[in-house]
Design a protein around this motif. Structure first.
Motif, PDB file in Angstrom:
ATOM      1  N   ILE A  16      -9.320  10.882  12.070  1.00 24.23           N
ATOM      2  CA  ILE A  16      -7.950  10.766  12.570  1.00 24.23           C
ATOM      3  C   ILE A  16      -7.914   9.556  13.494  1.00 24.23           C
ATOM      4  O   ILE A  16      -8.608   9.521  14.512  1.00 24.23           O
ATOM      5  CB  ILE A  16      -7.500  12.049  13.287  1.00 24.23           C
ATOM      6  CG1 ILE A  16      -7.397  13.179  12.255  1.00 24.23           C
ATOM      7  CG2 ILE A  16      -6.174  11.825  14.012  1.00 24.23           C
ATOM      8  CD1 ILE A  16      -7.070  14.538  12.814  1.00 24.23           C
ATOM      9  N   THR A  17      -7.141   8.553  13.111  1.00 25.01           N
ATOM     10  CA  THR A  17      -7.080   7.310  13.882  1.00 25.01           C
ATOM     11  C   THR A  17      -5.846   7.246  14.777  1.00 25.01           C
ATOM     12  O   THR A  17      -5.771   6.387  15.648  1.00 25.01           O
ATOM     13  CB  THR A  17      -7.111   6.083  12.952  1.00 25.01           C
ATOM     14  OG1 THR A  17      -6.014   6.175  12.033  1.00 25.01           O
ATOM     15  CG2 THR A  17      -8.429   6.021  12.192  1.00 25.01           C
ATOM     16  N   LYS A  60       0.841  -1.196   0.000  1.00 28.22           N
ATOM     17  CA  LYS A  60       0.000   0.000   0.000  1.00 28.22           C
ATOM     18  C   LYS A  60       0.878   1.249   0.000  1.00 28.22           C
ATOM     19  O   LYS A  60       1.899   1.288   0.673  1.00 28.22           O
ATOM     20  CB  LYS A  60      -0.902  -0.002   1.240  1.00 28.22           C
ATOM     21  CG  LYS A  60      -1.884   1.137   1.268  1.00 28.22           C
ATOM     22  CD  LYS A  60      -2.822   1.020   2.454  1.00 28.22           C
ATOM     23  CE  LYS A  60      -3.796   2.180   2.446  1.00 28.22           C
ATOM     24  NZ  LYS A  60      -4.658   2.173   3.617  1.00 28.22           N
ATOM     25  N   THR A  61       0.482   2.245  -0.772  1.00 25.34           N
ATOM     26  CA  THR A  61       1.218   3.500  -0.865  1.00 25.34           C
ATOM     27  C   THR A  61       0.358   4.641  -0.328  1.00 25.34           C
ATOM     28  O   THR A  61      -0.818   4.741  -0.647  1.00 25.34           O
ATOM     29  CB  THR A  61       1.574   3.804  -2.337  1.00 25.34           C
ATOM     30  OG1 THR A  61       2.299   2.707  -2.869  1.00 25.34           O
ATOM     31  CG2 THR A  61       2.391   5.066  -2.456  1.00 25.34           C
ATOM     32  N   ASN A  62       0.968   5.482   0.501  1.00 22.50           N
ATOM     33  CA  ASN A  62       0.289   6.660   1.043  1.00 22.50           C
ATOM     34  C   ASN A  62       1.182   7.884   0.872  1.00 22.50           C
ATOM     35  O   ASN A  62       2.396   7.760   0.764  1.00 22.50           O
ATOM     36  CB  ASN A  62       0.009   6.498   2.552  1.00 22.50           C
ATOM     37  CG  ASN A  62      -1.003   5.420   2.831  1.00 22.50           C
ATOM     38  OD1 ASN A  62      -2.095   5.434   2.304  1.00 22.50           O
ATOM     39  ND2 ASN A  62      -0.630   4.464   3.662  1.00 22.50           N
ATOM     40  N   THR A  63       0.568   9.031   0.907  1.00 23.00           N
ATOM     41  CA  THR A  63       1.318  10.282   0.936  1.00 23.00           C
ATOM     42  C   THR A  63       1.631  10.604   2.389  1.00 23.00           C
ATOM     43  O   THR A  63       0.769  10.491   3.258  1.00 23.00           O
ATOM     44  CB  THR A  63       0.492  11.422   0.322  1.00 23.00           C
ATOM     45  OG1 THR A  63       0.181  11.086  -1.028  1.00 23.00           O
ATOM     46  CG2 THR A  63       1.246  12.733   0.362  1.00 23.00           C
ATOM     47  N   ALA A  90      -5.379   7.074   2.798  1.00 20.98           N
ATOM     48  CA  ALA A  90      -4.987   7.633   4.084  1.00 20.98           C
ATOM     49  C   ALA A  90      -3.940   8.703   3.816  1.00 20.98           C
ATOM     50  O   ALA A  90      -3.171   8.621   2.861  1.00 20.98           O
ATOM     51  CB  ALA A  90      -4.425   6.556   4.998  1.00 20.98           C
ATOM     52  N   ILE A  91      -3.937   9.713   4.657  1.00 21.10           N
ATOM     53  CA  ILE A  91      -2.897  10.742   4.618  1.00 21.10           C
ATOM     54  C   ILE A  91      -2.149  10.625   5.935  1.00 21.10           C
ATOM     55  O   ILE A  91      -2.760  10.646   7.006  1.00 21.10           O
ATOM     56  CB  ILE A  91      -3.485  12.152   4.442  1.00 21.10           C
ATOM     57  CG1 ILE A  91      -4.250  12.242   3.119  1.00 21.10           C
ATOM     58  CG2 ILE A  91      -2.375  13.202   4.505  1.00 21.10           C
ATOM     59  CD1 ILE A  91      -5.018  13.538   2.948  1.00 21.10           C
ATOM     60  N   LEU A  92      -0.844  10.470   5.853  1.00 22.99           N
ATOM     61  CA  LEU A  92       0.006  10.360   7.027  1.00 22.99           C
ATOM     62  C   LEU A  92       0.796  11.655   7.156  1.00 22.99           C
ATOM     63  O   LEU A  92       1.106  12.304   6.148  1.00 22.99           O
ATOM     64  CB  LEU A  92       0.952   9.173   6.880  1.00 22.99           C
ATOM     65  CG  LEU A  92       0.307   7.852   6.448  1.00 22.99           C
ATOM     66  CD1 LEU A  92       1.365   6.789   6.231  1.00 22.99           C
ATOM     67  CD2 LEU A  92      -0.725   7.393   7.446  1.00 22.99           C
ATOM     68  N   ALA A  93       1.132  12.041   8.385  1.00 21.11           N
ATOM     69  CA  ALA A  93       1.803  13.329   8.554  1.00 21.11           C
ATOM     70  C   ALA A  93       2.556  13.420   9.870  1.00 21.11           C
ATOM     71  O   ALA A  93       2.311  12.641  10.799  1.00 21.11           O
ATOM     72  CB  ALA A  93       0.771  14.457   8.481  1.00 21.11           C
ATOM     73  N   SER A  94       3.439  14.408   9.939  1.00 18.16           N
ATOM     74  CA  SER A  94       4.134  14.759  11.181  1.00 18.16           C
ATOM     75  C   SER A  94       4.641  16.189  11.051  1.00 18.16           C
ATOM     76  O   SER A  94       4.657  16.761   9.963  1.00 18.16           O
ATOM     77  CB  SER A  94       5.308  13.816  11.433  1.00 18.16           C
ATOM     78  OG  SER A  94       6.313  13.998  10.460  1.00 18.16           O
ATOM     79  N   LEU A 138      -4.666   9.999   9.071  1.00 19.10           N
ATOM     80  CA  LEU A 138      -6.022  10.403   8.721  1.00 19.10           C
ATOM     81  C   LEU A 138      -6.551   9.394   7.715  1.00 19.10           C
ATOM     82  O   LEU A 138      -6.052   9.304   6.600  1.00 19.10           O
ATOM     83  CB  LEU A 138      -6.026  11.813   8.115  1.00 19.10           C
ATOM     84  CG  LEU A 138      -7.315  12.284   7.446  1.00 19.10           C
ATOM     85  CD1 LEU A 138      -8.488  12.305   8.421  1.00 19.10           C
ATOM     86  CD2 LEU A 138      -7.109  13.650   6.803  1.00 19.10           C
ATOM     87  N   GLU A 139      -7.522   8.598   8.142  1.00 18.38           N
ATOM     88  CA  GLU A 139      -8.165   7.616   7.255  1.00 18.38           C
ATOM     89  C   GLU A 139      -9.305   8.325   6.536  1.00 18.38           C
ATOM     90  O   GLU A 139     -10.241   8.813   7.166  1.00 18.38           O
ATOM     91  CB  GLU A 139      -8.721   6.433   8.063  1.00 18.38           C
ATOM     92  CG  GLU A 139      -7.673   5.662   8.826  1.00 18.38           C
ATOM     93  CD  GLU A 139      -6.824   4.766   7.968  1.00 18.38           C
ATOM     94  OE1 GLU A 139      -7.188   4.503   6.804  1.00 18.38           O
ATOM     95  OE2 GLU A 139      -5.774   4.316   8.463  1.00 18.38           O
TER      96      GLU A 139
END
Length: 144
Positions: A28-29, A2-5, A65-69, A58-59
């Motif tokens: 937001i999970t 799976k690929t996410n941004t 999904a968008i992943l962030a930090s 963020l699902e």
């Protein structure tokens, strides 16, 4: 696989991700601050960054999904050109290691692909073209 941004923010990750959740209708999970890291990691985090977001998920849908930090890198300043990465989530360790090592050829490993304190394995690199990548392998031992 799976690929996410994966997005990086300049201290406003929580605000941005809540905004995207509202606009995109997602949930937001996970939202973890740097201060929640284990002591051996926390000792290397500057005081100003402890309240910042270390990771957020963020699902938006079953396949998005968008992943962030918040961006925290002593060697490189935040700018609009380095605030994202491609995040790969693998189910197979051999595949994950093969892809990670392939992308690392001619590039720079920023974090070796190894056991992560949150479970599973994780690594980061910048490939020979300057593209940032993250590789994750979930810890199946905790899945029932």
């Amino acid at each position: 696989m799976k690929t996410n941004t994966y997005l990086h923010f300049n201290g406003n990750c929580e605000e941005a991700m809540n905004y995207y959740a509202d606009i995109l209708g997602g949930t937001i999970t996970m939202m973890m601050q740097f201060k929640e890291a284990p002591e051996e990691v926390l000792k290397n985090i500057p005081d100003f960054a402890k309240e910042l977001i270390m990771h957020c998920t963020l699902e938006v849908s079953d396949d998005m999904a968008i992943l962030a930090s918040d961006y925290l890198n002593a060697d490189e300043k935040f700018n609009a050109g380095n605030n994202f990465a491609i995040s790969l989530n693998a189910d197979d360790e051999d595949e994950a290691l093969s892809v990670f090592n392939g992308l690392a050829e001619g590039g720079t490993i920023l974090m070796p692909f190894e056991d992560a304190f949150w479970g599973g394995k994780f690594g980061m690199l910048k490939d020979k073209f300057g593209v940032s990548w993250m590789m994750s392998l979930e810890d199946d031992s905790q899945i029932s």
